[in-house]
Write a protein that holds these residues in place. Structure first.
Motif, mmCIF file in Angstrom:
data_model
loop_
_atom_site.group_PDB
_atom_site.id
_atom_site.type_symbol
_atom_site.label_atom_id
_atom_site.label_comp_id
_atom_site.label_asym_id
_atom_site.label_seq_id
_atom_site.Cartn_x
_atom_site.Cartn_y
_atom_site.Cartn_z
ATOM 1 N N GLY A 1 0.783 -1.227 0.000
ATOM 2 C CA GLY A 1 0.000 0.000 0.000
ATOM 3 C C GLY A 1 0.814 1.275 0.000
ATOM 4 N N ARG A 2 2.049 1.194 0.384
ATOM 5 C CA ARG A 2 2.878 2.406 0.435
ATOM 6 C C ARG A 2 3.394 2.839 -0.929
ATOM 7 N NH1 ARG A 2 6.603 1.685 5.807
ATOM 8 N NH2 ARG A 2 4.876 1.476 7.259
ATOM 9 N N ALA A 3 3.533 1.899 -1.830
ATOM 10 C CA ALA A 3 4.127 2.205 -3.137
ATOM 11 C C ALA A 3 3.350 3.287 -3.873
ATOM 12 C CB ALA A 3 4.217 0.942 -3.973
ATOM 13 N N TRP A 4 2.014 3.245 -3.836
ATOM 14 C CA TRP A 4 1.230 4.253 -4.552
ATOM 15 C C TRP A 4 1.483 5.638 -3.977
ATOM 16 C CZ3 TRP A 4 -2.205 7.627 -2.476
ATOM 17 C CH2 TRP A 4 -2.681 7.346 -1.197
ATOM 18 N N LEU A 5 1.702 5.722 -2.663
ATOM 19 C CA LEU A 5 1.962 7.007 -2.023
ATOM 20 C C LEU A 5 3.292 7.586 -2.508
ATOM 21 C CD1 LEU A 5 1.011 9.091 0.062
ATOM 22 C CD2 LEU A 5 2.195 7.759 1.795
ATOM 23 N N ARG B 1 5.716 11.510 -8.864
ATOM 24 C CA ARG B 1 5.311 11.883 -10.217
ATOM 25 C C ARG B 1 3.828 12.161 -10.373
ATOM 26 N NH1 ARG B 1 6.663 7.997 -14.398
ATOM 27 N NH2 ARG B 1 6.214 9.738 -15.737
ATOM 28 N N GLY B 2 3.105 12.239 -9.268
ATOM 29 C CA GLY B 2 1.681 12.536 -9.355
ATOM 30 C C GLY B 2 0.904 11.410 -10.001
ATOM 31 N N ALA C 1 0.722 10.416 -13.045
ATOM 32 C CA ALA C 1 1.515 9.609 -13.978
ATOM 33 C C ALA C 1 2.299 8.536 -13.233
ATOM 34 C CB ALA C 1 2.467 10.489 -14.776
ATOM 35 N N GLY C 2 2.780 8.857 -12.056
ATOM 36 C CA GLY C 2 3.518 7.889 -11.252
ATOM 37 C C GLY C 2 2.636 6.740 -10.798
ATOM 38 N N VAL C 3 1.438 7.051 -10.363
ATOM 39 C CA VAL C 3 0.507 6.011 -9.922
ATOM 40 C C VAL C 3 0.080 5.151 -11.111
ATOM 41 C CG1 VAL C 3 -1.720 5.549 -8.846
ATOM 42 C CG2 VAL C 3 -0.283 7.373 -7.959
ATOM 43 N N THR C 4 -0.158 5.767 -12.252
ATOM 44 C CA THR C 4 -0.517 5.023 -13.454
ATOM 45 C C THR C 4 0.599 4.052 -13.828
ATOM 46 O OG1 THR C 4 -1.878 6.830 -14.270
ATOM 47 C CG2 THR C 4 -1.131 5.233 -15.897
ATOM 48 N N GLN C 5 1.824 4.524 -13.792
ATOM 49 C CA GLN C 5 2.966 3.665 -14.111
ATOM 50 C C GLN C 5 3.088 2.529 -13.090
ATOM 51 O OE1 GLN C 5 6.770 5.616 -14.164
ATOM 52 N NE2 GLN C 5 7.781 3.894 -15.135
ATOM 53 N N LEU C 6 2.872 2.821 -11.838
ATOM 54 C CA LEU C 6 2.933 1.799 -10.798
ATOM 55 C C LEU C 6 1.903 0.704 -11.045
ATOM 56 C CD1 LEU C 6 3.950 0.815 -7.971
ATOM 57 C CD2 LEU C 6 2.034 2.123 -7.038
ATOM 58 N N LEU C 7 0.681 1.087 -11.386
ATOM 59 C CA LEU C 7 -0.366 0.105 -11.652
ATOM 60 C C LEU C 7 -0.035 -0.742 -12.871
ATOM 61 C CD1 LEU C 7 -3.517 2.247 -10.836
ATOM 62 C CD2 LEU C 7 -2.475 0.453 -9.433
ATOM 63 N N GLU C 8 0.589 -0.144 -13.867
ATOM 64 C CA GLU C 8 1.014 -0.902 -15.046
ATOM 65 C C GLU C 8 2.089 -1.919 -14.668
ATOM 66 O OE1 GLU C 8 2.220 2.163 -17.768
ATOM 67 O OE2 GLU C 8 0.157 2.678 -18.285
ATOM 68 N N ILE C 9 2.999 -1.533 -13.801
ATOM 69 C CA ILE C 9 4.046 -2.447 -13.334
ATOM 70 C C ILE C 9 3.417 -3.602 -12.559
ATOM 71 C CG2 ILE C 9 6.005 -2.674 -11.740
ATOM 72 C CD1 ILE C 9 6.757 0.239 -12.570
ATOM 73 N N TYR C 10 2.473 -3.300 -11.663
ATOM 74 C CA TYR C 10 1.783 -4.346 -10.905
ATOM 75 C C TYR C 10 1.090 -5.328 -11.850
ATOM 76 C CZ TYR C 10 2.182 -2.125 -6.256
ATOM 77 O OH TYR C 10 2.621 -1.611 -5.086
ATOM 78 N N ALA C 11 0.425 -4.810 -12.869
ATOM 79 C CA ALA C 11 -0.288 -5.674 -13.810
ATOM 80 C C ALA C 11 0.679 -6.598 -14.547
ATOM 81 C CB ALA C 11 -1.076 -4.828 -14.808
ATOM 82 N N LYS C 12 1.816 -6.070 -14.991
ATOM 83 C CA LYS C 12 2.813 -6.885 -15.681
ATOM 84 C C LYS C 12 3.385 -7.951 -14.751
ATOM 85 C CE LYS C 12 4.241 -3.276 -18.913
ATOM 86 N NZ LYS C 12 5.315 -2.340 -19.266
ATOM 87 N N GLU C 13 3.679 -7.579 -13.517
ATOM 88 C CA GLU C 13 4.220 -8.527 -12.542
ATOM 89 C C GLU C 13 3.228 -9.644 -12.252
ATOM 90 O OE1 GLU C 13 7.242 -8.793 -11.052
ATOM 91 O OE2 GLU C 13 7.994 -7.145 -12.265
ATOM 92 N N MET C 14 1.955 -9.301 -12.141
ATOM 93 C CA MET C 14 0.928 -10.316 -11.897
ATOM 94 C C MET C 14 0.826 -11.282 -13.071
ATOM 95 S SD MET C 14 -0.622 -10.515 -9.027
ATOM 96 C CE MET C 14 -2.127 -11.379 -9.439
#
Length: 56
Positions: free
Chosen positions: A9-13, A19-20, A22-35
């Motif tokens: 839960g801390r990663a999104w923060l 990066r605002g 855009a940073g959260v969007t990129q993080l979610l894309e990384i999570y999706a690829k990892e999954m």
């Protein structure tokens, strides 16, 4: 699972602070690829197929 998932839960923060939106969007894309990679490596095609035997 419990405490092992707490830090997720801390990663999104941090992404938001760095990066605002855009940073959260990129993080979610990384999570999706990892999954997708993790699921492919365990032979699972859908989240519904994941059970305790895979997580342990």
């Amino acid at each position: 699972m419990g405490a092992k998932g707490v830090l997720l839960g801390r990663a999104w923060l941090y992404a938001m602070a760095a990066r605002g939106e855009a940073g959260v969007t990129q993080l979610l894309e990384i999570y999706a690829k990892e999954m997708k990679v993790a699921m492919a490596l365990t032979g699972v095609r859908g989240v519904g197929e994941i059970d305790r035997s895979i997580l342990a």
